[in-house]
Enzyme design. Structure first.
Site, PDB file in Angstrom:
ATOM      1  N   CYS A 186       0.850  -1.183   0.000  1.00 46.07           N
ATOM      2  CA  CYS A 186       0.000   0.000   0.000  1.00 46.07           C
ATOM      3  C   CYS A 186       0.902   1.255   0.000  1.00 46.07           C
ATOM      4  O   CYS A 186       1.652   1.463  -0.935  1.00 46.07           O
ATOM      5  CB  CYS A 186      -0.954  -0.049   1.189  1.00 46.07           C
ATOM      6  SG  CYS A 186      -2.168   1.262   1.231  1.00 46.07           S
ATOM      7  N   ASP A 244      -8.473  -3.590  -7.536  1.00 43.77           N
ATOM      8  CA  ASP A 244      -7.963  -2.370  -6.896  1.00 43.77           C
ATOM      9  C   ASP A 244      -7.994  -1.213  -7.906  1.00 43.77           C
ATOM     10  O   ASP A 244      -6.979  -0.868  -8.506  1.00 43.77           O
ATOM     11  CB  ASP A 244      -6.541  -2.624  -6.391  1.00 43.77           C
ATOM     12  CG  ASP A 244      -5.982  -1.476  -5.567  1.00 43.77           C
ATOM     13  OD1 ASP A 244      -6.688  -0.468  -5.377  1.00 43.77           O
ATOM     14  OD2 ASP A 244      -4.827  -1.603  -5.123  1.00 43.77           O
ATOM     15  N   HIS A 298      -7.268  -4.796  -3.039  1.00 42.48           N
ATOM     16  CA  HIS A 298      -6.154  -4.094  -2.401  1.00 42.48           C
ATOM     17  C   HIS A 298      -5.957  -4.679  -1.005  1.00 42.48           C
ATOM     18  O   HIS A 298      -6.897  -4.795  -0.233  1.00 42.48           O
ATOM     19  CB  HIS A 298      -6.495  -2.604  -2.306  1.00 42.48           C
ATOM     20  CG  HIS A 298      -5.406  -1.760  -1.759  1.00 42.48           C
ATOM     21  ND1 HIS A 298      -4.475  -1.122  -2.559  1.00 42.48           N
ATOM     22  CD2 HIS A 298      -5.085  -1.434  -0.493  1.00 42.48           C
ATOM     23  CE1 HIS A 298      -3.644  -0.439  -1.804  1.00 42.48           C
ATOM     24  NE2 HIS A 298      -3.991  -0.620  -0.539  1.00 42.48           N
TER      25      HIS A 298
END
Length: 310
Positions: free
Chosen positions: A200, A248, A279
């Site tokens: 991330c 995502d 994600h």
């Protein structure tokens, strides 16, 4: 141990672990918006409450989406094959002093390739520490810095950790990570070959370090991370393996332009998009976790580091 206070309290009989296919895709999308500050907690919970999923209460869905770090430990801190400790380092261009979690193979004779592990947008949580231990178990020297060290470190709660990280100067956080990379490359246990893996925000940071420290980073594996600034992409020298989740939308929207720039600058890269994943699919503490795809992505990561850091 539940370390996020996001979800409402639920009854013991509702504590079952549900699978990702039981959760509507909208819920994953809304959680991603919440986790990245696009909507607030109340909006997220109100949206979940309006789903009306048969057989699943608001509490069960919210609990499945938010981290439960008791589920995430794959390698214990007292595993016989590793040695774990904490280490501080100088960061003159950042917050002056950084701190992180150092894990080495037990009874390391000589040196080993090193890997910097970079957390998400909420500090050095138990999942990221476990990733560092997994790397040490595989034979690497691993170091996971905590961006929240200037504020006392990860607070044990993701919501608070997210707010704390948001309050810090982004450029100083990046400077701390660059200082951590330089320290780790020169560490006595390091062979001098350095990789970086991040998730991330840490995926962005992995891309950023490859671009900003081309003579320090020897291989990078960003998991669902956005690109570095355009002006730095031309400086990337290290091979990169990019890991993406098919569902995502936010991160994937940045990939076509980034790939074009990587090609234009003749960067050695490969990219994988994991089908039907969201994600955060590598994070085994939440309902976003996809075990088969996470294990595939991780095996590719280890093979990539073994190839380029040996």
């Amino acid at each position: 141990m539940q370390v996020s206070d996001l979800s409402p309290k639920i009854h013991p009989e509702e504590q079952q672990r549900i699978t990702p296919d039981q959760i509507p895709q909208e819920a994953f999308d809304w959680y991603d918006e919440y986790a990245h500050g696009d909507i607030d907690r109340r909006t997220f919970l109100n949206r979940l409450g309006a789903l009306g999923v048969a057989g699943l209460s608001l509490g069960v869905i919210a609990s499945a989406l938010t981290p439960n770090y008791a589920l995430a430990e794959q390698v214990s801190f007292n595993d016989a094959d590793i040695t774990a400790s904490y280490l501080t380092f100088d960061s003159p261009e950042g917050y002056k002093e950084g701190k992180g979690y150092l894990v080495t193979p037990k009874n390391l004779s000589g040196t080993a390739p090193a890997v910097l592990v970079i957390h998400e947008n909420r500090g050095l949580n138990p999942y990221i520490k476990d990733v560092a231990r997994r790397l040490a178990k595989a034979g690497f020297v691993a170091f996971a810095p905590d961006a929240l060290h200037p504020l006392g470190g990860y607070p044990g709660n993701d919501d608070e950790g997210r707010s704390m990280q948001k309050s810090l100067d982004r450029s100083k956080i990046e400077a701390d990570f660059m200082a951590a990379a330089k320290m780790l490359k020169a560490h006595p246990a390091s062979s001098g070959k350095l990789g970086v893996v991040g998730f991330c925000f840490g995926g962005y940071a992995s891309n950023m370090l490859a671009a900003r420290l081309p003579n320090v980073i020897d291989a990078a594996v960003p998991f669902y991370g956005t690109p570095p600034k355009d002006t730095y992409i031309k400086d990337i020298k290290a091979p990169i393996m990019l890991q993406f989740a098919q569902l995502d939308k936010r991160v994937n929207a940045t990939w076509p332009a980034y790939e074009k720039a990587l090609k234009a600058n003749k960067v050695d890269y490969q990219a994988f998009i994991y089908e039907k994943t969201n994600h955060g699919f590598h994070n085994d503490s939440t309902g976003r976790y996809d075990e088969a795809q996470a294990e595939l992505a991780w095996s590719r990561t280890l093979d990539f580091f073994k190839k380029h850091l040996s």
